[in-house]
Motif scaffolding. Structure first.
Motif, PDB file in Angstrom:
ATOM      1  N   TYR A  58       2.290  -1.688  10.033  1.00  0.00           N
ATOM      2  CA  TYR A  58       2.006  -0.869  10.439  1.00  0.00           C
ATOM      3  C   TYR A  58       1.344   0.999  10.009  1.00  0.00           C
ATOM      4  CZ  TYR A  58       4.702   3.660  13.476  1.00  0.00           C
ATOM      5  OH  TYR A  58       3.963   4.304  14.763  1.00  0.00           O
ATOM      6  N   ILE A  59       1.677   0.988   9.001  1.00  0.00           N
ATOM      7  CA  ILE A  59       0.829   1.803   7.920  1.00  0.00           C
ATOM      8  C   ILE A  59       0.075   1.349   7.888  1.00  0.00           C
ATOM      9  CG2 ILE A  59       1.214   3.502   6.201  1.00  0.00           C
ATOM     10  CD1 ILE A  59       3.297   3.398   7.976  1.00  0.00           C
ATOM     11  N   LEU A  60      -0.287   0.451   7.214  1.00  0.00           N
ATOM     12  CA  LEU A  60      -1.777   0.038   6.881  1.00  0.00           C
ATOM     13  C   LEU A  60      -2.616  -0.284   8.877  1.00  0.00           C
ATOM     14  CD1 LEU A  60      -1.276  -2.955   4.607  1.00  0.00           C
ATOM     15  CD2 LEU A  60      -1.648  -0.377   4.210  1.00  0.00           C
ATOM     16  N   SER A  61      -2.315  -0.291   9.391  1.00  0.00           N
ATOM     17  CA  SER A  61      -2.978   0.156  10.930  1.00  0.00           C
ATOM     18  C   SER A  61      -3.113   1.299  11.514  1.00  0.00           C
ATOM     19  CB  SER A  61      -2.096  -0.998  12.045  1.00  0.00           C
ATOM     20  OG  SER A  61      -2.217  -2.267  11.331  1.00  0.00           O
ATOM     21  N   ILE A  62      -2.080   1.996  11.178  1.00  0.00           N
ATOM     22  CA  ILE A  62      -2.611   3.509  11.680  1.00  0.00           C
ATOM     23  C   ILE A  62      -3.558   3.954  10.675  1.00  0.00           C
ATOM     24  CG2 ILE A  62      -1.145   5.902  10.983  1.00  0.00           C
ATOM     25  CD1 ILE A  62       0.904   4.770  11.769  1.00  0.00           C
ATOM     26  N   ILE A  63      -3.541   3.531   9.460  1.00  0.00           N
ATOM     27  CA  ILE A  63      -4.861   4.508   8.436  1.00  0.00           C
ATOM     28  C   ILE A  63      -6.402   4.507   8.318  1.00  0.00           C
ATOM     29  CG2 ILE A  63      -5.492   4.200   5.800  1.00  0.00           C
ATOM     30  CD1 ILE A  63      -2.479   4.852   5.159  1.00  0.00           C
ATOM     31  N   GLU A  64      -6.059   2.729   9.328  1.00  0.00           N
ATOM     32  CA  GLU A  64      -8.081   1.776   9.130  1.00  0.00           C
ATOM     33  C   GLU A  64      -7.931   2.338  11.148  1.00  0.00           C
ATOM     34  OE1 GLU A  64     -11.362   0.268   9.481  1.00  0.00           O
ATOM     35  OE2 GLU A  64      -9.834   1.193   7.487  1.00  0.00           O
ATOM     36  N   PHE A  65      -6.640   2.672  11.970  1.00  0.00           N
ATOM     37  CA  PHE A  65      -7.539   2.753  13.069  1.00  0.00           C
ATOM     38  C   PHE A  65      -7.712   4.779  13.363  1.00  0.00           C
ATOM     39  CE2 PHE A  65      -4.140  -0.053  15.124  1.00  0.00           C
ATOM     40  CZ  PHE A  65      -5.052  -1.520  14.650  1.00  0.00           C
ATOM     41  N   TYR A  66      -7.286   5.089  11.798  1.00  0.00           N
ATOM     42  CA  TYR A  66      -7.543   6.671  12.358  1.00  0.00           C
ATOM     43  C   TYR A  66      -8.956   6.121  12.446  1.00  0.00           C
ATOM     44  CZ  TYR A  66      -8.078  11.542  11.261  1.00  0.00           C
ATOM     45  OH  TYR A  66      -8.272  12.945  11.896  1.00  0.00           O
ATOM     46  N   THR A  81      -7.277   9.849  -3.377  1.00  0.00           N
ATOM     47  CA  THR A  81      -6.803  10.462  -4.396  1.00  0.00           C
ATOM     48  C   THR A  81      -5.389  10.480  -3.866  1.00  0.00           C
ATOM     49  OG1 THR A  81      -6.422  12.341  -2.258  1.00  0.00           O
ATOM     50  CG2 THR A  81      -8.274  12.472  -4.069  1.00  0.00           C
ATOM     51  N   LEU A  82      -5.402   9.599  -3.059  1.00  0.00           N
ATOM     52  CA  LEU A  82      -3.124   8.617  -3.329  1.00  0.00           C
ATOM     53  C   LEU A  82      -3.616   7.752  -4.191  1.00  0.00           C
ATOM     54  CD1 LEU A  82      -2.843   9.255   0.362  1.00  0.00           C
ATOM     55  CD2 LEU A  82      -2.339  10.384  -1.778  1.00  0.00           C
ATOM     56  N   LYS A  83      -2.112   7.613  -4.757  1.00  0.00           N
ATOM     57  CA  LYS A  83      -2.113   6.350  -5.583  1.00  0.00           C
ATOM     58  C   LYS A  83      -0.886   5.390  -5.190  1.00  0.00           C
ATOM     59  CE  LYS A  83      -1.467   9.524 -10.035  1.00  0.00           C
ATOM     60  NZ  LYS A  83       0.025  10.325 -10.411  1.00  0.00           N
ATOM     61  N   ILE A  84      -1.831   4.239  -5.884  1.00  0.00           N
ATOM     62  CA  ILE A  84      -0.643   2.934  -5.157  1.00  0.00           C
ATOM     63  C   ILE A  84       0.985   3.247  -4.892  1.00  0.00           C
ATOM     64  CG2 ILE A  84      -0.560   1.259  -7.222  1.00  0.00           C
ATOM     65  CD1 ILE A  84      -1.348  -0.026  -3.820  1.00  0.00           C
ATOM     66  N   ASP A  85       1.344   4.005  -5.337  1.00  0.00           N
ATOM     67  CA  ASP A  85       2.490   4.359  -5.437  1.00  0.00           C
ATOM     68  C   ASP A  85       2.602   4.462  -3.960  1.00  0.00           C
ATOM     69  OD1 ASP A  85       3.618   2.465  -7.738  1.00  0.00           O
ATOM     70  OD2 ASP A  85       3.885   4.919  -9.000  1.00  0.00           O
ATOM     71  N   ASP A  86       1.723   5.883  -3.525  1.00  0.00           N
ATOM     72  CA  ASP A  86       3.062   6.499  -2.402  1.00  0.00           C
ATOM     73  C   ASP A  86       2.219   5.822  -1.267  1.00  0.00           C
ATOM     74  OD1 ASP A  86       2.504   8.901  -4.297  1.00  0.00           O
ATOM     75  OD2 ASP A  86       0.370   9.194  -3.418  1.00  0.00           O
ATOM     76  N   TYR A  87       1.683   4.622  -1.691  1.00  0.00           N
ATOM     77  CA  TYR A  87       1.964   4.078  -0.176  1.00  0.00           C
ATOM     78  C   TYR A  87       2.583   2.656  -0.235  1.00  0.00           C
ATOM     79  CZ  TYR A  87      -3.781   5.361   0.221  1.00  0.00           C
ATOM     80  OH  TYR A  87      -4.763   6.096   0.640  1.00  0.00           O
ATOM     81  N   LYS A  88       2.614   2.491  -1.474  1.00  0.00           N
ATOM     82  CA  LYS A  88       3.684   1.452  -1.561  1.00  0.00           C
ATOM     83  C   LYS A  88       5.517   2.446  -0.993  1.00  0.00           C
ATOM     84  CE  LYS A  88       2.572  -1.563  -5.159  1.00  0.00           C
ATOM     85  NZ  LYS A  88       2.821  -1.916  -6.519  1.00  0.00           N
ATOM     86  N   ASP A  89       5.357   3.602  -1.613  1.00  0.00           N
ATOM     87  CA  ASP A  89       6.674   4.122  -0.730  1.00  0.00           C
ATOM     88  C   ASP A  89       6.620   4.295   0.375  1.00  0.00           C
ATOM     89  OD1 ASP A  89       7.485   4.558  -3.733  1.00  0.00           O
ATOM     90  OD2 ASP A  89       6.646   6.313  -4.015  1.00  0.00           O
ATOM     91  N   LEU A  90       5.392   4.612   1.447  1.00  0.00           N
ATOM     92  CA  LEU A  90       5.581   4.826   2.454  1.00  0.00           C
ATOM     93  C   LEU A  90       5.705   3.918   3.063  1.00  0.00           C
ATOM     94  CD1 LEU A  90       4.366   6.816   4.711  1.00  0.00           C
ATOM     95  CD2 LEU A  90       2.334   5.801   4.532  1.00  0.00           C
ATOM     96  N   ILE A  91       5.341   2.478   3.015  1.00  0.00           N
ATOM     97  CA  ILE A  91       5.436   1.202   3.558  1.00  0.00           C
ATOM     98  C   ILE A  91       6.485   0.714   3.420  1.00  0.00           C
ATOM     99  CG2 ILE A  91       5.139  -1.227   3.246  1.00  0.00           C
ATOM    100  CD1 ILE A  91       2.622  -0.666   2.536  1.00  0.00           C
TER     101      ILE A  91
END
Length: 295
Positions: A64-72, A278-288
């Motif tokens: 879901y989150i990864l799709s939003i990032i790519e779709f935009y 600029t975002l760190k991998i942990d930012d994405y992990k926390d979001l997911i």
């Protein structure tokens, strides 16, 4: 094309070479024999799913989150290609975007597209305004001003008219209602100052000036769309996450009521890609992780 859902015909009103738009979607173009200025856009034989349905299906997954990032990113690139050919889609919302079986977003339904290659734009653009509707959130404020003038058959506009249009737009914009009152008031004040230049000016003057900002209109509508996505899933998205904070800031910038305060398409894409870098991998992990917990 195999469609999942109810979709309108994909017609682009333009005399441009559709082959220039091939990077937007895998399309085959054919000239509509009834009107040489109309092109029928035909997708290759693939299954496409309306964006809203697609996102609902993957809401409880990591995609879901990864799709939003790519779709935009895909949307901004598609709009940029349209802008290069001086075409405004003019109907970007959940009803005009689909996802194909390769997880690419597709712009559909060009029935309301505006071709800025026309020789007499001031007469041509009047055909797109039938009624004044401040509830149509996907239009930026300047198009509501234009609609107000044309549908009320005004020769000019007053300060009072402008104040009414701005207030009507704010009152009917549920996206703005989710923002801080101070931010909304600043948008209101800045837009009033900007659009006061139209007071007692001729219709042609106002039309010509408003059309200077056409390359922000599809970006505006796209920003409204993604704000809808983020706000509608308020419980499932961590609003304090850096990605959400940065992304919301970018989207809010591009729905500024003053058109000169919005980013260009290239600025939008550059800012977005810089933000992702600029975002760190942990930012994405926390979001997911947060999304999975609250869906």
């Amino acid at each position: 094309t195999r469609l999942q859902g109810d979709w309108s015909s994909d017609v682009c009103s333009s005399d441009l070479q559709i082959s220039n738009l091939n990077n937007i979607t895998p399309i085959i173009s054919t000239i509509n024999k009834k009107n040489n200025n109309m092109f029928l856009l035909e997708y290759n034989d693939i299954t496409i799913t309306p964006l809203k349905i697609y996102l609902k299906r993957i809401l409880k997954s990591k995609k879901y989150i990864l799709s939003i990032i790519e779709f935009y990113k895909q949307m901004i690139k598609s709009i940029e290609l349209l802008s290069f050919t001086k075409i405004v889609h003019n109907f970007i919302n959940f009803d005009s975007i689909a996802v194909d079986n390769k997880e690419n977003v597709l712009l559909t339904n060009f029935s309301f597209s505006i071709d800025f290659n026309q020789s007499n734009m001031n007469d041509y653009i009047k055909n797109f305004f039938v009624t004044y509707d401040p509830t149509y959130t996907e239009w930026p404020l300047e198009l509501h001003i234009l609609s107000y003038i044309l549908t009320n058959k005004l020769k000019s506009i007053s300060k009072y008219n402008i104040e009414v249009i701005i207030q009507n737009y704010i009152d009917n914009n549920y996206i703005l209602k989710t923002f801080d009152t101070q931010l909304v008031n600043s948008y209101k004040e800045e837009s009033l100052i900007f659009f006061l230049k139209y007071v007692n000016k001729s219709e042609d003057y106002i039309l010509t000036d408003i059309m200077k900002y056409y390359n922000t209109w599809d970006n505006y509508a796209t920003s409204i769309l993604f704000l809808r996505i983020l706000i509608s899933n308020n419980d499932g998205l961590e609003r304090q996450n850096k990605f959400i904070l940065y992304f919301m800031k970018l989207l809010v910038k591009n729905i500024h009521l003053n058109p000169v305060k919005r980013f260009s398409l290239s600025e939008t894409l550059n800012n977005y890609e810089n933000m992702l870098n600029t975002l760190k991998i942990d930012d994405y992990k926390d979001l997911i992780k947060h999304n999975l917990m609250f869906t």
